[in-house]
Enzyme design. Structure first.
Site, mmCIF file in Angstrom:
data_model
loop_
_atom_site.group_PDB
_atom_site.id
_atom_site.type_symbol
_atom_site.label_atom_id
_atom_site.label_comp_id
_atom_site.label_asym_id
_atom_site.label_seq_id
_atom_site.Cartn_x
_atom_site.Cartn_y
_atom_site.Cartn_z
ATOM 1 N N ASN A 28 2.239 1.437 4.412
ATOM 2 C CA ASN A 28 2.525 0.148 5.066
ATOM 3 C C ASN A 28 2.213 0.179 6.559
ATOM 4 O O ASN A 28 2.870 -0.489 7.359
ATOM 5 C CB ASN A 28 3.991 -0.278 4.821
ATOM 6 C CG ASN A 28 4.290 -1.722 5.208
ATOM 7 O OD1 ASN A 28 5.400 -2.032 5.640
ATOM 8 N ND2 ASN A 28 3.335 -2.615 5.095
ATOM 9 N N CYS A 56 -1.508 0.625 7.375
ATOM 10 C CA CYS A 56 -2.947 0.328 7.470
ATOM 11 C C CYS A 56 -3.335 -0.870 6.606
ATOM 12 O O CYS A 56 -3.561 -1.970 7.104
ATOM 13 C CB CYS A 56 -3.789 1.549 7.072
ATOM 14 S SG CYS A 56 -3.569 2.975 8.160
ATOM 15 N N ARG A 57 -3.420 -0.664 5.284
ATOM 16 C CA ARG A 57 -4.003 -1.704 4.438
ATOM 17 C C ARG A 57 -3.107 -2.921 4.243
ATOM 18 O O ARG A 57 -3.570 -4.064 4.403
ATOM 19 C CB ARG A 57 -4.375 -1.117 3.071
ATOM 20 C CG ARG A 57 -5.522 -0.132 3.142
ATOM 21 C CD ARG A 57 -5.634 0.687 1.872
ATOM 22 N NE ARG A 57 -4.489 1.577 1.720
ATOM 23 C CZ ARG A 57 -4.247 2.338 0.663
ATOM 24 N NH1 ARG A 57 -5.087 2.283 -0.368
ATOM 25 N NH2 ARG A 57 -3.204 3.130 0.625
ATOM 26 N N SER A 58 -1.843 -2.710 3.857
ATOM 27 C CA SER A 58 -1.028 -3.901 3.541
ATOM 28 C C SER A 58 -0.668 -4.731 4.776
ATOM 29 O O SER A 58 -0.639 -5.966 4.676
ATOM 30 C CB SER A 58 0.205 -3.541 2.698
ATOM 31 O OG SER A 58 1.052 -2.646 3.346
ATOM 32 N N ASP A 66 -8.116 3.946 1.133
ATOM 33 C CA ASP A 66 -7.155 4.307 2.173
ATOM 34 C C ASP A 66 -7.914 4.787 3.410
ATOM 35 O O ASP A 66 -8.609 5.803 3.352
ATOM 36 C CB ASP A 66 -6.259 5.419 1.621
ATOM 37 C CG ASP A 66 -5.139 5.772 2.576
ATOM 38 O OD1 ASP A 66 -5.196 5.366 3.744
ATOM 39 O OD2 ASP A 66 -4.211 6.469 2.141
ATOM 40 N N CYS A 90 0.869 -1.185 0.000
ATOM 41 C CA CYS A 90 0.000 0.000 0.000
ATOM 42 C C CYS A 90 0.903 1.231 0.000
ATOM 43 O O CYS A 90 2.052 1.156 -0.436
ATOM 44 C CB CYS A 90 -0.989 -0.023 1.162
ATOM 45 S SG CYS A 90 -0.238 -0.034 2.807
HETATM 46 P P1 4NP Z 1 -1.819 2.780 4.119
HETATM 47 O O1 4NP Z 1 -2.428 4.126 4.706
HETATM 48 O O2 4NP Z 1 -1.256 3.112 2.778
HETATM 49 O O3 4NP Z 1 -3.003 1.870 4.035
HETATM 50 O O4 4NP Z 1 -0.788 2.320 5.127
HETATM 51 C C1 4NP Z 1 -1.683 5.304 4.819
HETATM 52 C C2 4NP Z 1 -0.877 5.508 5.911
HETATM 53 C C3 4NP Z 1 -0.160 6.674 6.046
HETATM 54 C C4 4NP Z 1 -0.252 7.649 5.055
HETATM 55 C C5 4NP Z 1 -1.063 7.445 3.951
HETATM 56 C C6 4NP Z 1 -1.772 6.272 3.823
HETATM 57 N N1 4NP Z 1 0.463 8.873 5.186
HETATM 58 O O5 4NP Z 1 0.297 9.744 4.334
HETATM 59 O O6 4NP Z 1 1.238 9.004 6.128
#
Ligand code: 4NP
Length: 164
Positions: free
Chosen positions: A15, A17-19, A128, A12
């Site tokens: 790294n 939340c989703r992955s 997201d 994702c």
């Molecule tokens: P992820 O979510 O891609 O599912 O881990 C996010 C976590 C942090 C950020 C963006 C998306 N960020 O901009 O810090």
């Protein structure tokens, strides 16, 4: 050359939340099916902003409620060696997919897919949840559970160690 272990990387943006959630769900499904010795799984982010951090506490809590343990995971960025080490690289959304395809050597591109591509009845991008509320994490887990089961049901799709 084929290996006895299939290596799957979930990707994702951050790294956190989703992955990591996808990895946790997939690991649990592998254990339930007695398949864990046949797979090595990991997750990574196209961005490195959260390198070394544990998953987001909201993701960890939502996962724990469904019996998935994310506590051992730590964020890392995608690295060039991932494109040769993993048999299947599964992106959470189109932006992650585009980023991976732009970076990957040509020989690796066929091993990079949208994670949701195996569940064509559902939206193809895992939204997201980072800037949203708790409900977003439940929606993400619902999608990840369906797709993880679908990947393992279509096991021929994941036995991807050789050329097409
Ligand atoms: P992820 O979510 O891609 O599912 O881990 C996010 C976590 C942090 C950020 C963006 C998306 N960020 O901009 O810090």
């Amino acid at each position: 050359m084929s290996r006895s272990v299939t290596r799957v990387l979930f990707v994702c943006l951050g790294n956190i939340c989703r992955s990591p959630s996808a990895q946790g769900v997939f690991e649990a499904r592998l254990r339930e099916r007695g398949l864990q010795s046949g797979y090595q799984v990991d997750s990574a982010g196209t961005g490195g902003y959260h390198e070394g951090e544990p998953p987001d506490r909201r993701a960890t809590a939502a996962a724990r409620q469904r019996g998935y343990d994310l506590s051992a995971q730590r964020a890392r960025a995608v690295r060039d060696s991932d494109f040769t080490e993993f048999d299947l690289i599964l992106a959470m959304d189109q932006s992650n997919l585009d980023n991976l395809l732009a970076r990957a050597p040509a020989a690796a591109r066929s091993r990079i897919r949208l994670f949701m591509s195996v569940a064509p009845e559902l939206p193809q991008e895992v939204p997201d949840p980072y800037f949203g509320g708790e409900q977003g994490f439940e929606q993400v887990l619902d999608m990840l559970e369906t797709a993880a089961d679908a990947w393992l049901d279509v096991s021929v799709s994941i036995q991807y160690a050789g050329p097409e």
